[in-house]
Design an enzyme around this catalytic site. Structure first.
Site, PDB file in Angstrom:
ATOM      1  N   CYS A   4      -0.357 -10.556  10.979  1.00  0.00           N
ATOM      2  CA  CYS A   4      -0.663  -9.441  11.493  1.00  0.00           C
ATOM      3  C   CYS A   4      -1.670 -10.233  12.682  1.00  0.00           C
ATOM      4  CB  CYS A   4      -1.287  -8.393  10.872  1.00  0.00           C
ATOM      5  SG  CYS A   4       0.028  -7.728   9.780  1.00  0.00           S
ATOM      6  N   HIS A  28      -4.987  -3.803  15.507  1.00  0.00           N
ATOM      7  CA  HIS A  28      -3.841  -4.198  14.841  1.00  0.00           C
ATOM      8  C   HIS A  28      -3.392  -2.750  13.979  1.00  0.00           C
ATOM      9  CE1 HIS A  28      -0.683  -5.457  12.259  1.00  0.00           C
ATOM     10  NE2 HIS A  28      -1.348  -5.276  11.102  1.00  0.00           N
ATOM     11  N   ASN A  85       3.840  -0.805  11.047  1.00  0.00           N
ATOM     12  CA  ASN A  85       3.190  -1.841  11.456  1.00  0.00           C
ATOM     13  C   ASN A  85       4.454  -2.833  11.958  1.00  0.00           C
ATOM     14  OD1 ASN A  85       1.887  -4.293  11.189  1.00  0.00           O
ATOM     15  ND2 ASN A  85       1.056  -3.808   9.163  1.00  0.00           N
TER      16      ASN A  85
HETATM   17  O1  UT7 Z   1      -0.988  -5.470   8.064  1.00  0.00           O
HETATM   18  C1  UT7 Z   1      -1.420  -6.418   7.358  1.00  0.00           C
HETATM   19  C2  UT7 Z   1      -2.162  -5.912   6.239  1.00  0.00           C
HETATM   20  N1  UT7 Z   1      -1.932  -4.743   5.395  1.00  0.00           N
HETATM   21  C3  UT7 Z   1      -2.696  -3.742   5.613  1.00  0.00           C
HETATM   22  O2  UT7 Z   1      -3.900  -3.890   6.006  1.00  0.00           O
HETATM   23  C4  UT7 Z   1      -2.501  -2.647   4.535  1.00  0.00           C
HETATM   24  C5  UT7 Z   1      -3.766  -2.230   3.843  1.00  0.00           C
HETATM   25  N2  UT7 Z   1      -3.394  -1.332   2.624  1.00  0.00           N
HETATM   26  C6  UT7 Z   1      -3.092  -0.052   3.146  1.00  0.00           C
HETATM   27  O3  UT7 Z   1      -2.907   0.338   4.078  1.00  0.00           O
HETATM   28  C7  UT7 Z   1      -2.992   0.935   1.706  1.00  0.00           C
HETATM   29  O4  UT7 Z   1      -3.592   0.355   0.706  1.00  0.00           O
HETATM   30  C8  UT7 Z   1      -1.540   1.508   1.487  1.00  0.00           C
HETATM   31  C9  UT7 Z   1      -1.105   2.371   2.692  1.00  0.00           C
HETATM   32  C10 UT7 Z   1      -0.719   0.405   1.364  1.00  0.00           C
HETATM   33  C11 UT7 Z   1      -1.635   2.498   0.127  1.00  0.00           C
HETATM   34  O5  UT7 Z   1      -2.606   3.318   0.333  1.00  0.00           O
HETATM   35  P1  UT7 Z   1      -3.671   3.633  -0.714  1.00  0.00           P
HETATM   36  O6  UT7 Z   1      -4.512   4.648  -0.529  1.00  0.00           O
HETATM   37  O7  UT7 Z   1      -4.448   2.364  -0.857  1.00  0.00           O
HETATM   38  O8  UT7 Z   1      -2.886   3.838  -1.765  1.00  0.00           O
HETATM   39  P2  UT7 Z   1      -2.826   3.219  -3.471  1.00  0.00           P
HETATM   40  O9  UT7 Z   1      -1.957   1.910  -3.372  1.00  0.00           O
HETATM   41  O10 UT7 Z   1      -3.939   3.235  -4.061  1.00  0.00           O
HETATM   42  O11 UT7 Z   1      -1.797   4.055  -4.339  1.00  0.00           O
HETATM   43  C12 UT7 Z   1      -2.185   5.416  -4.663  1.00  0.00           C
HETATM   44  C13 UT7 Z   1      -0.916   5.988  -5.334  1.00  0.00           C
HETATM   45  C14 UT7 Z   1      -0.316   5.256  -6.379  1.00  0.00           C
HETATM   46  O12 UT7 Z   1      -0.070   6.149  -7.309  1.00  0.00           O
HETATM   47  P3  UT7 Z   1      -0.919   6.330  -8.768  1.00  0.00           P
HETATM   48  O13 UT7 Z   1      -1.092   5.060  -9.392  1.00  0.00           O
HETATM   49  O14 UT7 Z   1      -2.232   6.877  -8.320  1.00  0.00           O
HETATM   50  O15 UT7 Z   1      -0.176   7.376  -9.654  1.00  0.00           O
HETATM   51  C15 UT7 Z   1       1.068   4.662  -5.718  1.00  0.00           C
HETATM   52  O16 UT7 Z   1       1.899   4.345  -6.794  1.00  0.00           O
HETATM   53  O17 UT7 Z   1       0.244   6.144  -4.287  1.00  0.00           O
HETATM   54  C16 UT7 Z   1       1.274   5.919  -4.889  1.00  0.00           C
HETATM   55  N3  UT7 Z   1       2.267   5.278  -4.041  1.00  0.00           N
HETATM   56  C17 UT7 Z   1       3.095   6.214  -3.226  1.00  0.00           C
HETATM   57  N4  UT7 Z   1       3.321   7.590  -3.452  1.00  0.00           N
HETATM   58  C18 UT7 Z   1       4.297   8.108  -2.474  1.00  0.00           C
HETATM   59  C19 UT7 Z   1       2.391   4.164  -3.299  1.00  0.00           C
HETATM   60  N5  UT7 Z   1       3.103   4.132  -2.293  1.00  0.00           N
HETATM   61  C20 UT7 Z   1       3.499   5.604  -2.122  1.00  0.00           C
HETATM   62  C21 UT7 Z   1       4.807   5.998  -1.356  1.00  0.00           C
HETATM   63  N6  UT7 Z   1       4.735   7.419  -1.562  1.00  0.00           N
HETATM   64  N7  UT7 Z   1       5.085   5.507  -0.216  1.00  0.00           N
END
Ligand code: UT7
Length: 332
Positions: free
Chosen positions: A111, A252, A282
């Site tokens: 990225c 980004h 992204n």
């Molecule tokens: O560009 C390269 C660098 N990458 C980044 O900068 C990405 C950085 N990370 C992020 O942007 C975020 O961490 C994500 C958008 C990927 C995820 O958001 P989050 O607020 O960190 O969510 P999480 O991973 O902590 O997940 C929270 C909950 C989980 O469920 P439980 O364990 O709380 O029951 C996940 O399983 O959300 C669930 N979850 C989803 N639910 C609905 C994960 N993906 C989804 C989804 N739809 N697509």
């Protein structure tokens, strides 16, 4: 002598996929994706490779600048989704454009590819190592995402952005400074497990879905919030730039919450932040040049505007670059 961007254009595929499309086959929702990421829709390329998105953007850049393909000296393609491992995507772009006098190479900083590439290209031009550089940031992320993994597949899109870097005698404009970082300890949190020399493709790697993006979202999120904000604040401080001096933050586009944290650390209002994550998701190395192209096309850039480009991605790689815009008006 400085290097400045003398033309910029982009290409995004025509086919739009909104959040509800994912919700039709995955346990996800429009609300979750919007609230956690800021993404509403993204584009996927149905047929063709990364170079096929670069070529139309590159042709538009040449037209803007009034140059023929034979006048390109060097092509750099920043990507994690090359057409193939080798030859380079730069070589494919050279062939497809008919840029018969160009040399070039691919650059992999995920990225942060465009920020890394812009710094490399600017220094190459400044040092006289190239008369001009066609710098391309492009990714076909749909080719490496697992459409069964809701935590990653909803995040990405496909697209390409291309700029031309040329020398300018006006030292007050162009690429002025950059702070660029890398921390290989972050490698295990965002990577593709197989396909390289460490783990060559096999029936097992395919069955285990090891040829896709694997990401520990929360860990990367925390590192990105700190990393991108730190270098963006540092480049302002190092150059004595106050929030009023900055016309645009061009970040980004991985997550609106990461962008917002960076903006706040820089003391900028929301109106000074380039955003297109809502429309494209992204697009990895393409996010920043697509933003630049849209700002320029829409008449939002003026000669002398201070822009801060900022990124964070796999590696980890991250960085911030200070660019003073040199073009007047909008593309022809
Ligand atoms: O560009 C390269 C660098 N990458 C980044 O900068 C990405 C950085 N990370 C992020 O942007 C975020 O961490 C994500 C958008 C990927 C995820 O958001 P989050 O607020 O960190 O969510 P999480 O991973 O902590 O997940 C929270 C909950 C989980 O469920 P439980 O364990 O709380 O029951 C996940 O399983 O959300 C669930 N979850 C989803 N639910 C609905 C994960 N993906 C989804 C989804 N739809 N697509």
């Amino acid at each position: 002598m400085k290097a400045h961007i003398s033309a910029v254009a982009h290409y995004v595929p025509p086919d739009v996929f909104d959040n509800n499309w994912f919700a039709s086959f995955l346990d996800t929702s429009d609300q979750w994706i919007r609230e956690r990421t800021g993404i509403i829709e993204r584009r996927f390329l149905r047929k063709g490779a990364t170079s096929d998105m670069i070529v139309p953007a590159a042709r538009a850049v040449l037209e803007q600048r009034g140059l023929s393909p034979a006048e390109i000296d060097c092509i750099i393609v920043c990507t994690v989704t090359p057409d193939q491992f080798f030859p380079s995507t730069a070589a494919n772009v050279q062939r497809k454009l008919g840029a018969s006098n160009a040399w070039g190479f691919d650059l992999n900083a995920a990225c942060s590819g465009f920020v890394y590439g812009l710094w490399v290209a600017a220094k190459l031009v400044e040092a006289g190592g190239a008369r001009n550089v066609l710098l391309c940031g492009a990714d076909k992320m749909s080719s490496i995402i697992n459409f069964e993994d809701r935590a990653t597949c909803v995040l990405f899109g496909d697209g390409a952005g291309v700029v031309l870097l040329e020398p300018t005698d006006d030292d007050s404009v162009g690429v002025l400074d950059a702070i660029i970082r890398m921390d290989g300890e972050g490698g295990r949190y965002l990577y593709m497990p197989a396909g390289g020399s460490l783990r060559p493709p096999s029936l097992e790697t395919v069955a285990n879905k090891e040829h896709y993006v694997h990401q520990d979202g929360q860990t990367v999120f925390k590192a990105a919030v700190v990393g991108m904000a730190d270098v963006s604040a540092a480049i302002m401080e190092r150059n004595g730039l106050q929030p009023d001096d900055v016309a645009w933050l061009v970040p980004h586009q991985a997550n609106l919450r990461i962008i917002d944290a960076t903006r706040r650390r820089m003391g900028l209002p929301e109106e000074k932040v380039a955003i297109n994550i809502d429309r494209y998701g992204n697009t990895t190395a393409a996010t920043i040049p697509i933003c630049l192209s849209e700002l320029y096309r829409d008449g939002k850039l003026r000669r002398g505007d201070n822009l801060i480009l900022a990124s964070f991605g796999a590696g980890y790689t991250w960085g911030s670059l200070w660019l003073r815009w040199s073009l007047q008006g909008t593309p022809e």
